[in-house]
Design an enzyme around this catalytic site. Sequence first.
Site, PDB file in Angstrom:
ATOM      1  N   GLU A  91       0.880  -1.452   0.660  1.00  7.72           N
ATOM      2  CA  GLU A  91      -0.057   0.132   0.081  1.00  7.72           C
ATOM      3  C   GLU A  91       0.464   1.269  -0.276  1.00  7.72           C
ATOM      4  O   GLU A  91       0.659   2.440  -0.411  1.00  7.72           O
ATOM      5  CB  GLU A  91      -0.493  -0.414   1.449  1.00  7.72           C
ATOM      6  CG  GLU A  91      -1.617  -1.154   1.502  1.00  7.72           C
ATOM      7  CD  GLU A  91      -2.655  -1.051   0.537  1.00  7.72           C
ATOM      8  OE1 GLU A  91      -3.232   0.232  -0.003  1.00  7.72           O
ATOM      9  OE2 GLU A  91      -3.660  -1.632  -0.343  1.00  7.72           O
ATOM     10  N   SER A 351     -29.702 -28.899  52.062  1.00 10.78           N
ATOM     11  CA  SER A 351     -28.076 -29.196  53.237  1.00 10.78           C
ATOM     12  C   SER A 351     -26.648 -28.295  52.973  1.00 10.78           C
ATOM     13  O   SER A 351     -25.866 -28.533  53.863  1.00 10.78           O
ATOM     14  CB  SER A 351     -27.855 -31.037  53.653  1.00 10.78           C
ATOM     15  OG  SER A 351     -29.374 -30.832  53.545  1.00 10.78           O
TER      16      SER A 351
END
Length: 777
Positions: A91, A351
Site C-alpha cells: 500500500e 443442606s
Amino acid sequence: MKIRFISFISHKWLRLILLWPALVFLLSFFVFLLIDRIFPFRVPEVSWSKVVYASDSTLLHAFLSKDDKWRIPVRLDEITPGLEKAFIFKEDRLFYYHPGVNPFSVCRAVFNNITKGRRTSGASTITMQVVRLLDPAPRTYKAKIREMFRSLQLEWHLDKKEILQLYINLLPYGGNIEGVKAASLYYFAEEPRELSLAQIAMLTVIPNDPNALRPDENADLLRLKRDFWLKKMGRKALFSPAVIADALNEPFSFQRYPIVRKAPHLSYRLKKINAVSEIYTTINPSIQHRVETLSAAYVRRLRSFQIGNLAVVVVNNRTTEVEAYLGSAGFDEDAWQGQVDGVQALRSPGSALKPALYAMAFDQGLITPKMVVTDVPQNFSGYRPENYDETYRGKVSIEQALSLSLNVPAVELLNTYGVDRFNNKLAKSGFRWIASNKVKLGLSTILGGCGTTLEELTTLYAAFANEGIVQKLKYLKNENSEVADTLCSPGAAFVITDILTRLQRPDLPNHYQMAANLPKIAWKTGTSYGRRDGWAVGYNSNYTIGVWTGNFQGNGVPELNGAEFAVPLLFNIFNAIQSLQNDDWFAPTPDLDYRLVCSESGLPPDTFCVNRVIDYFLPGISPSMRCNHLEKHFVNQNQTISYCRNCIPEKGYREVMYPFLPPELIAWYSEMQIPFKAVPEHNPECPSVKATGAPTITSLTDGAEYLIFNNRKQQLMLACNTENGVTKVYWYLNDKFYKTASPNEKVFFFPDAGNYKISCTDDRGRNSDMWVRVTFI
Ligand SMILES: [Zn+2]
Ligand SMILES: [Zn+2]
C-alpha cells in the site's frame, strides 16, 4: 570555513535559491499550524466490539460494536510482523518516510489525471486511507485536498505506529467484518499473531474490494489476487523464495468460523459492569473448555430425567480466581432457559450450608467431632424437622451427623448457636439474599429455607480450603484479592474438611461406591425442598468446584438429588483437571489439638469410661467437662427400686451406674420399643413423696449454701422425685416461673449470688419449696 560559507551564499542568485524555499517551507508550516489550530482534526471515537479475554489473552467472547460491526481492536505487537511488512509493501512503501502525503505519488497522479484524463487512486498513502476510513467523503478534488490536509494533521498528532494500528483495525473485510483481528478470526479462526503468509496476503488483498473479494463470495478470485501479490513479494525478495513457494501451495477452502463465544454468561455479566472495550478475565481456557465439554455430554443424562440444566464454577484456591464459569449447559437453548445464569440464580441450598454451622459451633466450643448428640424427632417451638430418609438414629456423633447430613441435629445445633448469629456471619461472608432477609429467617435456614447462589456457596467452600478466610471470587485479571470475612478458625476449617472427606456417607452415588477413580476431595451435597435443586460443592487444596443441577423454571423432579445428579459431574470435573493439580492435602493447623474422649459422649473420660477415642479440639474453647454418660443411683438389691437421700435405707442398698439419657431420648426409646437400661422406679415408701404426694427436690439440699466460681459459667441443677403418674413438673425461682419439665428431666439455671426460693409444682398442683444460698467465690 565560516568566511568561505558566507562568501559562498553572498552570491545573490544562490541566496535566492536557498532562502526562498526555506521561507516558503516555514511560512507553509506556520499556516499549517494555524489551520490545524482552527480546524483541529479529532480522531473520531471509534465504536469497538467489546472483547472478553481469557487469562492467557486468547479471545473468550466478543460483542458487536454499537454500530453492529465486528470490529475487534488489536495492537501492532499482537500481530505477526509479516502482516505489517506486506501491508507497507503493497500500500505505501514510503510510509515511514513521508509526512502523510507522498509528494511523488501526488505529482504522478496529477500528471496521470491530466494526460490520461482519468482519476487513479495510487496517490493514497496509508495515512490518507486512515483519514478516509475515519471520515468517509465523496471522491472529489476538494475532498481529496481536504483529505491530504487531514493526513498531514494526523501525522502531526499521532506517530507512525499509532496510524498503522488504526489502519489495520479499520480496514473493511466485507459485511460487518472490520479490522484484521475480526477478519482473521472469522475467515481463518486464527489469532493475528498466528497467520500464515498466504493468509496475510489475503488480508492485504480483501480491503481493495471487500465485497467482491470476500472469501465466502468469491474464493477463486481472491486466490488469484493472493497469488499475484505473493509472486510480486517474491520478486522483490520481501520474503524468502521457500516461504513464498509454501504460501503459494497453501490450499484455501473457505469456511466461516463463528466468532468464539466461550463463557457467555460471564462475558455478558462483565460487559454490563465494565466500561472498557477489552475485558481481561481469569478464565483458564483449557479448564473452561473441559467443563463445557463434560457438561454438554452430562446434561443429556440429566434431561432423560426431566432435569433441564446445570451450572458450574471452578475456583483456584490459591488465587481465588474463577477459572471456569458455566451459567447453563447451552446459552442458546431457549427451550431450557439457557440464557439464565445459573451461577447467579437465587436457589434454595438444601443442606449445603450445614458445614458452615458446624464450623462456627466448633469455634464457639459447642461441639467437637466425636461429641455425641441426639437424633430423635423433636419439636422446636412448633418446628418439627425430619431427616431426609425419615429415620432417626437415637445417638450420633457430630461427625456422623454432618457426614450423614442429618437434619434434626443440625436444627438443634442452630437453635443452640442462634439463628441470628448464624445469619449475620453468613451475611458477612457474602450471602446477599440472607443479608437482606435475615429478620425473616428461622431454624429452617439450615435445611435450605433461604436463598443462595452457586457463586456464594462456592465462595463459602473455598473458605474451608483457605483456613476459614472468605475471599471474594476474582473474575478480572488485575483485580486485587478482597477478604470478605473470616468464616471460622483454621482448626474448624480443617475439622470440617476432615469430616467431608469421609466416604461412608449416603451421598456417594451408587456406581461410585467401589470406583477407583474417586478424586480425593472434601465435598457436600444439597437437595432443596421439593427436589428443585441438586447441589454438590467440593474442594481439595488446589480447586473448589460448585455444581448446581435443576430446572430454571423451578419445578421439582422426583428423582432429583445432589448425590445422584450433581456429584458425578463434580467428580468428572475434578478428574478432568487432575493434571493441573498437585497432591498437597490439608494438615491439622497449629490452633488444633487432639485428646482422648469417651466414645459414649465425646467428652474427656471419667474413671468409668472404657471406650476411648481420639478427637480434635480447640484448647481453652472446646467443652472440658467430664463425661457423664453414666450416673450413680442408689437401688435395692434386685434393682427394682431407686432411692433418694431422703429414703435410702441404712443397709441393703447398692450403688449402680445407669446411663445418663436426655428425656427426649428416653421418650423415643420407649416409643420405638428400643431396650435401654433405665433407672428403676422411685421408692414408693419414700417419706417425702408419701407425706404430701408433692415432688421432692433431690438435686439441692434445703438451707445449704452453694459456692460458685465467679469466673466459670457454672449452673445449678434442678431435679425432683414425684409420685407415680405425674407427667409434668413446673419449676419456679423466687416465685417466678422458670421452666416446664418432665418428672425425670434435669433442668439447669445460671444463678446470681443471693438467696433463692426454689419451688417445684407437679401437674396436680402439689408443691414443695426449698431455700438455698448462692455465693460467688
Ligand atoms: Zn463416658
Ligand atoms: Zn426418696
